[in-house]
Design a protein around this motif. Structure first.
Motif, PDB file in Angstrom:
ATOM      1  N   VAL A  49       0.572  -1.049   0.113  1.00  0.00           N
ATOM      2  CA  VAL A  49      -0.120   0.020   0.069  1.00  0.00           C
ATOM      3  C   VAL A  49       0.786   1.316   0.064  1.00  0.00           C
ATOM      4  CG1 VAL A  49      -1.980  -1.064   1.096  1.00  0.00           C
ATOM      5  CG2 VAL A  49      -0.213  -0.036   2.468  1.00  0.00           C
ATOM      6  N   MET A  50       2.156   1.121   0.364  1.00  0.00           N
ATOM      7  CA  MET A  50       2.843   2.202   0.408  1.00  0.00           C
ATOM      8  C   MET A  50       4.111   2.353  -0.700  1.00  0.00           C
ATOM      9  SD  MET A  50       5.603   3.957   3.584  1.00  0.00           S
ATOM     10  CE  MET A  50       4.092   4.430   4.439  1.00  0.00           C
ATOM     11  N   LEU A  51       4.096   3.294  -1.465  1.00  0.00           N
ATOM     12  CA  LEU A  51       4.968   3.344  -2.646  1.00  0.00           C
ATOM     13  C   LEU A  51       5.903   4.442  -2.333  1.00  0.00           C
ATOM     14  CD1 LEU A  51       6.038   2.672  -5.383  1.00  0.00           C
ATOM     15  CD2 LEU A  51       4.265   4.232  -6.467  1.00  0.00           C
ATOM     16  N   GLN A  52       7.120   4.279  -2.129  1.00  0.00           N
ATOM     17  CA  GLN A  52       8.099   5.266  -1.843  1.00  0.00           C
ATOM     18  C   GLN A  52       9.425   5.018  -2.989  1.00  0.00           C
ATOM     19  OE1 GLN A  52       9.928   5.292   2.156  1.00  0.00           O
ATOM     20  NE2 GLN A  52      11.806   6.110   1.200  1.00  0.00           N
ATOM     21  N   ILE A  53       9.045   6.057  -4.095  1.00  0.00           N
ATOM     22  CA  ILE A  53       9.928   6.202  -4.938  1.00  0.00           C
ATOM     23  C   ILE A  53      11.431   6.287  -4.669  1.00  0.00           C
ATOM     24  CG2 ILE A  53      10.359   7.142  -7.258  1.00  0.00           C
ATOM     25  CD1 ILE A  53       7.856   5.899  -7.234  1.00  0.00           C
ATOM     26  N   PRO A  54      12.098   5.379  -5.224  1.00  0.00           N
ATOM     27  CA  PRO A  54      13.639   5.506  -4.648  1.00  0.00           C
ATOM     28  C   PRO A  54      14.480   6.901  -5.263  1.00  0.00           C
ATOM     29  CG  PRO A  54      13.673   3.844  -6.310  1.00  0.00           C
ATOM     30  CD  PRO A  54      12.204   4.378  -6.063  1.00  0.00           C
ATOM     31  N   SER A  55      15.407   7.481  -4.545  1.00  0.00           N
ATOM     32  CA  SER A  55      16.096   8.676  -5.078  1.00  0.00           C
ATOM     33  C   SER A  55      17.086   8.111  -6.166  1.00  0.00           C
ATOM     34  CB  SER A  55      16.602   9.609  -4.156  1.00  0.00           C
ATOM     35  OG  SER A  55      17.439   8.677  -3.230  1.00  0.00           O
ATOM     36  N   GLU A  56      17.555   7.044  -6.124  1.00  0.00           N
ATOM     37  CA  GLU A  56      18.563   6.444  -7.145  1.00  0.00           C
ATOM     38  C   GLU A  56      18.534   4.949  -7.358  1.00  0.00           C
ATOM     39  OE1 GLU A  56      22.591   5.625  -5.433  1.00  0.00           O
ATOM     40  OE2 GLU A  56      22.346   7.551  -5.444  1.00  0.00           O
ATOM     41  N   LEU A  57      18.762   4.426  -8.288  1.00  0.00           N
ATOM     42  CA  LEU A  57      18.787   2.955  -8.904  1.00  0.00           C
ATOM     43  C   LEU A  57      20.108   2.901  -9.644  1.00  0.00           C
ATOM     44  CD1 LEU A  57      14.914   2.337  -9.973  1.00  0.00           C
ATOM     45  CD2 LEU A  57      16.263   1.348  -7.861  1.00  0.00           C
ATOM     46  N   PRO A  73      20.688   8.697 -10.615  1.00  0.00           N
ATOM     47  CA  PRO A  73      19.421   9.360  -9.955  1.00  0.00           C
ATOM     48  C   PRO A  73      18.134   9.262 -10.683  1.00  0.00           C
ATOM     49  CG  PRO A  73      20.553  10.994 -11.076  1.00  0.00           C
ATOM     50  CD  PRO A  73      21.365   9.695 -11.125  1.00  0.00           C
ATOM     51  N   VAL A  74      17.076   8.948  -9.869  1.00  0.00           N
ATOM     52  CA  VAL A  74      15.760   8.723 -10.324  1.00  0.00           C
ATOM     53  C   VAL A  74      15.152  10.263 -10.512  1.00  0.00           C
ATOM     54  CG1 VAL A  74      13.426   8.139  -9.912  1.00  0.00           C
ATOM     55  CG2 VAL A  74      15.454   6.682  -9.329  1.00  0.00           C
ATOM     56  N   THR A  75      15.015  10.743 -11.748  1.00  0.00           N
ATOM     57  CA  THR A  75      14.518  12.048 -11.978  1.00  0.00           C
ATOM     58  C   THR A  75      13.007  12.381 -12.690  1.00  0.00           C
ATOM     59  OG1 THR A  75      15.513  11.712 -14.366  1.00  0.00           O
ATOM     60  CG2 THR A  75      17.115  12.689 -12.552  1.00  0.00           C
ATOM     61  N   CYS A  88       1.949   7.706  -1.335  1.00  0.00           N
ATOM     62  CA  CYS A  88       3.088   7.698  -2.492  1.00  0.00           C
ATOM     63  C   CYS A  88       3.673   8.762  -2.190  1.00  0.00           C
ATOM     64  CB  CYS A  88       2.494   7.969  -3.934  1.00  0.00           C
ATOM     65  SG  CYS A  88       3.573   8.241  -5.022  1.00  0.00           S
ATOM     66  N   MET A  89       5.152   8.367  -1.949  1.00  0.00           N
ATOM     67  CA  MET A  89       6.138   9.452  -1.783  1.00  0.00           C
ATOM     68  C   MET A  89       7.064   9.507  -2.715  1.00  0.00           C
ATOM     69  SD  MET A  89       6.667   7.915   2.481  1.00  0.00           S
ATOM     70  CE  MET A  89       7.814   9.448   2.805  1.00  0.00           C
ATOM     71  N   ILE A  90       7.347  10.857  -3.082  1.00  0.00           N
ATOM     72  CA  ILE A  90       8.417  11.054  -4.246  1.00  0.00           C
ATOM     73  C   ILE A  90       9.245  11.815  -3.808  1.00  0.00           C
ATOM     74  CG2 ILE A  90       8.296  11.990  -6.469  1.00  0.00           C
ATOM     75  CD1 ILE A  90       5.297  11.533  -6.983  1.00  0.00           C
ATOM     76  N   PRO A  91      10.641  11.444  -4.041  1.00  0.00           N
ATOM     77  CA  PRO A  91      11.799  12.145  -3.344  1.00  0.00           C
ATOM     78  C   PRO A  91      12.207  13.243  -3.992  1.00  0.00           C
ATOM     79  CG  PRO A  91      12.465  10.450  -4.758  1.00  0.00           C
ATOM     80  CD  PRO A  91      10.895  10.316  -4.809  1.00  0.00           C
TER      81      PRO A  91
END
Length: 402
Positions: A54-62, A66-68, A84-87
Motif C-alpha cells: 500500500v505504500m509506494l516510496q519512489i527511490p532517489s536512485e537506482l 538518480p531517479v529524475t 505515495c512518496m516522491i523524493p
C-alpha cells in the motif's frame, strides 16, 4: 507497516554508487513491488510496477543513477497504492502517471519537482491530502490541495463541500476529475479560467455558479456530472465549449447572459431536462449535436430527444439550428409563471395570481393584461385560478432547492 524500500542499504552493497551502463529497460525487486524503469543519459525514469503493497516510496536512485522522472501512465489504475512518496531527486511526473488509483489517499512531493503533466493524479476519488516540500519553488500545498505557482489549482484534495482558495486564478485540467463525492463547489471571484475536464465525473455535484471573473471554460469541463441540476454562468463567459455539459442528465436550469456568442459541439448532449431553453440572438454559432440530441444504442447514432423544444428569436442561429435538426422551435422566452415580468418565478407571482383569481371569482373581471393572464395560466386550461397559483408556488420551491 514496513518501509517499502528498506532494502536500500543491502542494495548498496550489490550496486556501485557510480551510475553504470545499465540496460535501457530494467526491473528491480523491492519489498512489495517490482519497479520497472529505463535509464537514459545516466538518469532513471520509473515506468511502472508490480506488487500489492500500500505504500509506494519512489527511490532517489537506482544502480547509482538518480531517479529524475516518473513516466506517463506509470502507475495508472493501480488499486493497491494508498500512500505515495516522491523524493527530491524527481524533477518531472508524466501525464496520467497516477491516474485512476482508487485507493490513493496521500501524496508527498519532493523539493525539485518542476513539471507535472496533465491528469497526472486525476480520477483518484480517495485522495485527501497532498504534501509538498516547502523548498519547492513551483508547487505548493494550499489547504491540502496541490497548487502551481501559488494561484493555479492543479489538484483538489478535500471533503465533499469544496471551497476554493480565494486567490485562485485558474483551475487546471482534471483538477476535480472523478471526484464522485463532491456535492458543492464555491468558486471565488479571482478565478479566470476553468480548463478542460476540470470537473468531469463529479457525480454528486448538484449546482454550480461560475463567477463573472471567469472568461474561459475548457472542453468537457462539467461533462458527465449526472446529478448536476442547476448552472449559472457569469457574464464574462462568451463561449460554451464542446462537451461542456455532455451527459449532465439531471440538468434542468441553465442561466447565461447575452454575452455568449457560441455553443460548441455536443455542449448539452443528452440534457433532456433543459427542453424549452431560450437561446439569445447574441449566439451566432451552434455546433454539431449541441443541444436536443442523445445517443440511440439501437442505431448507434445520435437522435433527437423526444418532445425537445428550443426557444429563441426569428432569424437567429437558434432557429436555424432547430430547423436543420428538425427540433421544435418556439419564438420568444417562456413567460409562464412570471406574471410581473421580472425575469423570475417567485411567491410574488403566486400571490398576484391568487389576487387575480379572487377578483375573477367575486366580480367576474380581473386586472391582468392579456400577457399576464397567459403567464398566469400555468396548466394551460385557459383560466386563472388557485391551481395555477399552487403550481407557481411549487415551481418556485423547486427552483430554490436547485
Amino acid at each position: 507497516m514496513k518501509r517499502l524500500f528498506s532494502a536500500f542499504a543491502a542494495a548498496a552493497v550489490v550496486f556501485s554508487t557510480v551510475c553504470t551502463a545499465a540496460p535501457a529497460h530494467a526491473e528491480n525487486i523491492y519489498e512489495g513491488f517490482v519497479l520497472s524503469y529505463t535509464v537514459s543519459n545516466k538518469e532513471v525514469s520509473i515506468t511502472g510496477c508490480k506488487g500489492n503493497d500500500v505504500m509506494l516510496q519512489i527511490p532517489s536512485e537506482l544502480e547509482g543513477c538518480p531517479v529524475t522522472s516518473i513516466a506517463e501512465n506509470a502507475f495508472e489504475g493501480n488499486k493497491n497504492i494508498s500512500i505515495c512518496m516522491i523524493p527530491d531527486s524527481v524533477k518531472a511526473i508524466g501525464a496520467k502517471a497516477f491516474s485512476a488509483c482508487p485507493n490513493l489517499t496521500t501524496i508527498t512531493l519532493g523539493s525539485n519537482v518542476a513539471k507535472i503533466d496533465d491528469y497526472a493524479f486525476t480520477a483518484c476519488p480517495s485522495l485527501l491530502y497532498i504534501d509538498v516540500n516547502k523548498k519547492n519553488p513551483t508547487y505548493s500545498n494550499i489547504n491540502g490541495c496541490l497548487y502551481e505557482n501559488g494561484d493555479t489549482l492543479l489538484l483538489y484534495a478535500g471533503d465533499k463541500n469544496a471551497k476554493i482558495y480565494e486567490k485562485t486564478a485558474a483551475i487546471r485540467k482534471g483538477a476535480f476529475f472523478g471526484k464522485a463525492d463532491i456535492t458543492s463547489v464555491t468558486l471565488p471571484n479571482s478565478v479566470k479560467t476553468i480548463d478542460d475536464h476540470a470537473f468531469s465525473g463529479c457525480l454528486s455535484l448538484k449546482r454550480i455558479t461560475v463567477p463573472d471573473s471567469v472568461t474561459k471554460l475548457g472542453k468537457g469541463c462539467f461533462m458527465s456530472c449526472n446529478s448536476l441540476q442547476s448552472v449559472n454562468l457569469g457574464k464574462s463567459v462568451t463561449e460554451i465549449p464542446e462537451n461542456c455539459f455532455h451527459s449532465c442528465t439531471s440538468l434542468s436550469e441553465v442561466s447565461f447572459t447575452d454575452n455568449v456568442t457560441s455553443i460548441g459541439d455536443d455542449a448539452f448532449y443528452s440534457c433532456a431536462g433543459i427542453s424549452g431553453i431560450y437561446i439569445p440572438s447574441a449566439v451566432k454559432t451552434i455546433g454539431r449535436d449541441a443541444i436536443g440530441k442523445r445517443y440511440d444504442t439501437r442505431s448507434n447514432a445520435s437522435e433527437n430527444i423526444s418532445g425537445f423544444q428550443i426557444r429563441g428569436e426569428k432569424g437567429s442561429a437558434a432557429e436555424k439550428y432547430a430547423s436543420e435538426q428538425k427540433i421544435s422551435f418556439l419564438t420568444g422566452r417562456d413567460s409562464r409563471g412570471d406574471v410581473n415580468s421580472d425575469g423570475k418565478i417567485d411567491s410574488v407571482d403566486a400571490s398576484a395570481v391568487l389576487a387575480e383569481y379572487a377578483l375573477l371569482s367575486s366580480k367576474g373581471k380581473g386586472r391582468f393584461t392579456e400577457a399576464q393572464s397567459k403567464a398566469a395560466d400555468w396548466n394551460g386550461d385557459e383560466k386563472v385560478d388557485s391551481v395555477d397559483a399552487s403550481a407557481i408556488l411549487a415551481e418556485y420551491a423547486r427552483v430554490q432547492t436547485l
